[in-house]
Write a protein that holds these residues in place. Structure first.
Motif, PDB file in Angstrom:
ATOM      1  N   LEU A  14       0.830  -1.210   0.000  1.00 23.49           N
ATOM      2  CA  LEU A  14       0.000   0.000   0.000  1.00 23.49           C
ATOM      3  C   LEU A  14       0.861   1.254   0.000  1.00 23.49           C
ATOM      4  O   LEU A  14       0.534   2.246  -0.659  1.00 23.49           O
ATOM      5  CB  LEU A  14      -0.927   0.006   1.223  1.00 23.49           C
ATOM      6  CG  LEU A  14      -2.016  -1.057   1.272  1.00 23.49           C
ATOM      7  CD1 LEU A  14      -2.765  -0.986   2.599  1.00 23.49           C
ATOM      8  CD2 LEU A  14      -2.962  -0.947   0.096  1.00 23.49           C
ATOM      9  N   ALA A  15       1.974   1.213   0.727  1.00 23.42           N
ATOM     10  CA  ALA A  15       2.874   2.365   0.799  1.00 23.42           C
ATOM     11  C   ALA A  15       3.484   2.696  -0.559  1.00 23.42           C
ATOM     12  O   ALA A  15       3.894   3.837  -0.796  1.00 23.42           O
ATOM     13  CB  ALA A  15       3.974   2.115   1.830  1.00 23.42           C
ATOM     14  N   LEU A  16       3.537   1.711  -1.453  1.00 22.52           N
ATOM     15  CA  LEU A  16       4.037   1.956  -2.810  1.00 22.52           C
ATOM     16  C   LEU A  16       2.983   2.616  -3.685  1.00 22.52           C
ATOM     17  O   LEU A  16       3.230   2.955  -4.835  1.00 22.52           O
ATOM     18  CB  LEU A  16       4.495   0.647  -3.454  1.00 22.52           C
ATOM     19  CG  LEU A  16       5.729   0.001  -2.835  1.00 22.52           C
ATOM     20  CD1 LEU A  16       5.957  -1.386  -3.424  1.00 22.52           C
ATOM     21  CD2 LEU A  16       6.956   0.888  -3.037  1.00 22.52           C
ATOM     22  N   GLY A  17       1.774   2.764  -3.144  1.00 23.43           N
ATOM     23  CA  GLY A  17       0.701   3.426  -3.879  1.00 23.43           C
ATOM     24  C   GLY A  17      -0.135   2.476  -4.716  1.00 23.43           C
ATOM     25  O   GLY A  17      -0.687   2.880  -5.737  1.00 23.43           O
ATOM     26  N   VAL A  18      -0.244   1.218  -4.258  1.00 26.25           N
ATOM     27  CA  VAL A  18      -1.005   0.252  -5.047  1.00 26.25           C
ATOM     28  C   VAL A  18      -1.782  -0.699  -4.142  1.00 26.25           C
ATOM     29  O   VAL A  18      -1.354  -1.015  -3.036  1.00 26.25           O
ATOM     30  CB  VAL A  18      -0.078  -0.553  -5.986  1.00 26.25           C
ATOM     31  CG1 VAL A  18       0.818  -1.492  -5.216  1.00 26.25           C
ATOM     32  CG2 VAL A  18      -0.865  -1.296  -7.039  1.00 26.25           C
ATOM     33  N   ALA A  22      -6.004   5.069  -1.889  1.00 26.05           N
ATOM     34  CA  ALA A  22      -6.750   6.158  -1.257  1.00 26.05           C
ATOM     35  C   ALA A  22      -8.158   6.284  -1.815  1.00 26.05           C
ATOM     36  O   ALA A  22      -9.110   6.509  -1.069  1.00 26.05           O
ATOM     37  CB  ALA A  22      -5.993   7.476  -1.426  1.00 26.05           C
ATOM     38  N   THR A  23      -8.297   6.107  -3.134  1.00 27.41           N
ATOM     39  CA  THR A  23      -9.595   6.338  -3.770  1.00 27.41           C
ATOM     40  C   THR A  23     -10.307   5.044  -4.181  1.00 27.41           C
ATOM     41  O   THR A  23     -11.499   5.071  -4.458  1.00 27.41           O
ATOM     42  CB  THR A  23      -9.421   7.193  -5.029  1.00 27.41           C
ATOM     43  OG1 THR A  23      -8.642   6.444  -5.983  1.00 27.41           O
ATOM     44  CG2 THR A  23      -8.745   8.517  -4.720  1.00 27.41           C
TER      45      THR A  23
END
Length: 143
Positions: free
Chosen positions: A54-58, A119-120
């Motif tokens: 999640l921290a990688l943005g996925v 996030a979305t």
């Protein structure tokens, strides 16, 4: 001659009593729970944890799952869920799962996941670093 596929993860599990139906066989929906558990093990193997991914943005969400039951599994069976990369698209990936007992495949599953922004939760292409990790796991293409 083609090389056998190498699993990303091989997750052992023992069938619990409450996972079985009145016939004493693993209730069909529980196989999807086994697949889901194995996918978290994939994230742990590739990124260290779900939180690190999640921290990688996925993140990924399930778009489709297909199962093929070849042999019943029962209470106290020792199973192994093997996970294989099948396909990587622009915003999705397809993962194959084999659930086996004593080396014999009992259930096959194929799941299509869609990458989303954590996030979305809207569909989004994965960051390059994530794409590279999954691309490296794709099976070799025969010439």
């Amino acid at each position: 001659m083609t090389e056998p596929r190498k699993p990303i993860v091989e997750m052992p599990l023992r069938v619990r009593y409450h996972e079985c139906d009145g016939q004493g066989i693993v209730f069909n929906a529980n196989y999807l729970a086994y697949v889901d558990m194995a996918m978290f093990e994939v994230e742990r193997t590739l990124y260290g944890s779900h939180e690190a991914a999640l921290a990688l943005g996925v993140d990924v969400v399930v778009a489709e799952s297909n199962l093929r039951y070849r042999a019943p599994c029962r209470y106290d069976d020792e199973l192994v869920v093997s996970v294989f990369m099948n396909h990587l698209g622009t915003t999705s990936l397809i993962i194959d799962f084999e659930i086996s007992r004593d080396g014999a495949v009992c259930t096959e599953a194929t799941t299509r996941y869609v990458f989303v922004d954590p996030a979305t939760l809207k569909k989004a292409a994965p960051p390059a670093v994530v794409r590279e990790v999954y691309a490296a796991l794709l099976p070799a293409q025969a010439d």
